[in-house]
Design an enzyme around this catalytic site. Structure first.
Site, short mmCIF file in Angstrom:
data_model
loop_
_atom_site.label_atom_id
_atom_site.label_comp_id
_atom_site.label_asym_id
_atom_site.label_seq_id
_atom_site.Cartn_x
_atom_site.Cartn_y
_atom_site.Cartn_z
N THR A 1 0.82 -1.21 0.00
CA THR A 1 0.00 0.00 0.00
C THR A 1 0.86 1.26 0.00
O THR A 1 0.46 2.29 -0.55
CB THR A 1 -0.94 -0.03 1.22
N THR B 1 1.66 -4.26 4.25
CA THR B 1 1.54 -4.52 5.69
C THR B 1 0.97 -5.91 5.99
O THR B 1 1.15 -6.42 7.09
CB THR B 1 0.64 -3.46 6.37
N1 ASP Z 1 -2.74 -5.27 0.61
C1 ASP Z 1 -1.63 -4.47 1.07
C2 ASP Z 1 -0.38 -5.31 1.14
O1 ASP Z 1 -0.17 -6.00 2.09
C3 ASP Z 1 -1.95 -3.87 2.36
C4 ASP Z 1 -0.93 -2.90 2.85
O2 ASP Z 1 0.17 -2.77 2.35
O3 ASP Z 1 -1.25 -2.20 3.83
O4 ASP Z 1 0.39 -5.24 0.24
#
Ligand code: ASP
Length: 330
Positions: free
Chosen positions: A12, A93
């Site tokens: 993200t 994340t």
């Molecule tokens: N879907 C994303 C990922 O894990 C979520 C994020 O980065 O917060 O790449």
């Protein structure tokens, strides 16, 4: 100027949406690591930062190959450049804690390796990625971070790789270290982290990662779990199994009977728990079934440990020895 390596993997933090108000409808892993740096002129003059794009994916789509590439890059960079201050990794994340823990088990160097991500895409109002990246660099450049192993910097908090976990689907404060709390924090005054105590155990410092990884599955405990799925996993030849037990890592009678009835080769097996905090302790009855207790490791981190043990060719006794060495290190 101090040298730093930035490894970009997507997530993200590198995500974009059509509107600044879109916090959920966006595409992760769009912007390159170079773009993330270019958006942070505040870092100019801080360090000479080399960017390497390892992947640009949603971290749910991260592959073992990406892990192999990350580990190879970090090991090579530390070996080749004694002046390199540290490494920062941008990461989605969702599985960030697994990558952090993997690196903690494999990278043997006192210099900081810091993972950062974001809960809001780069296009969002109040995007959190730029400050997380800035603070990740701040931590990676700080003498205070030396010897702490792999760190995660999110929302001004500094977490250790063993305990940190994502605890919320929304909001910028989505990471916590259950049972211990963060190791420290970072702000415009500085990096607030106590000096690391002694030398750190790196159980797989010499381990070479394979092209073909073993299959290690996670089986989730609940009311009346379908033990046929468990038997199917054993029949499929999984080389490792992690049970997300109920309460303090308890298995149901149905799961236990499936394990008792299994006549084939027993995979390496760990019992973790689904509570989110607190340890799973060993018990002789479970050990007779081949089940070891995962201690404070959550199921996904227990799986990373089992994966590396299978790659290393360890038996249950060697896995048990590694578990004992982990506790109670944060
Ligand atoms: N879907 C994303 C990922 O894990 C979520 C994020 O980065 O917060 O790449």
């Amino acid at each position: 100027m101090t040298r730093l390596l930035l490894l970009a993997t997507g997530g993200t933090i590198a995500g974009r949406a059509a509107e600044a108000t879109q916090l959920n409808a966006y595409t992760a892993g769009v912007m390159a690591g170079d773009d993330l740096l270019a958006a942070l002129p505040q870092l100019q003059g801080f360090a000479d930062i080399t960017v390497v794009q390892i992947a640009n994916v949603d971290s749910a789509d991260l592959l073992f190959d990406h892990w192999r590439a990350l580990v190879g890059r970090i090991r090579d960079a530390f070996a080749a450049d004694p002046e390199l201050a540290g490494v920062v990794i941008t990461h989605g994340t969702n599985t960030l804690e697994e990558t952090a823990w993997l690196l903690q088990l494999l990278i043997d160097d006192p210099r900081p390796v810091v993972l950062v991500g974001a809960m809001r895409p780069a296009t969002a109002l109040s995007a959190d990625g730029p400050l997380n990246l800035f603070q990740g660099v701040q931590v990676a450049l700080s003498p205070e971070a030396h010897g702490h192993g792999v760190l995660v910097v999110m929302d001004g908090q500094i977490h250790g790789a063993q305990r940190v976990t994502k605890v919320a689907t929304q909001g910028v404060g989505a990471f916590a270290s259950p049972g211990s709390g963060p190791l420290g924090w970072v702000d415009d005054v500085g990096v607030h982290l106590s000096t690391a105590s002694g030398s750190r155990q790196v159980p797989f410092a010499e381990l070479a990662l394979p092209e073909q990884w073993p299959q290690v599955a996670i089986f989730y405990g609940c009311v009346e779990p379908d033990a046929r799925v468990l038997t199917a996993l054993l029949e499929a030849g999984v080389e490792g199994l992690v049970f997300t037990g109920t309460g303090a890592g308890q298995l149901s009678a149905a799961e236990r009977s499936a394990l008792q009835a299994w006549q084939g080769k027993r995979p390496l097996m760990l019992r973790a728990n689904r509570c989110g905090s607190g340890p799973v302790h060993g018990c002789p009855e479970d050990e007779r079934l081949g089940l070891l207790a995962a201690g404070h490791l959550n199921p996904q981190k227990a799986r990373v440990l089992v994966l590396l043990c299978v790659v290393a060719g360890f038996d249950r006794a060697a896995l048990s020895a590694r578990l004992l060495k982990l506790e109670p290190v944060n």
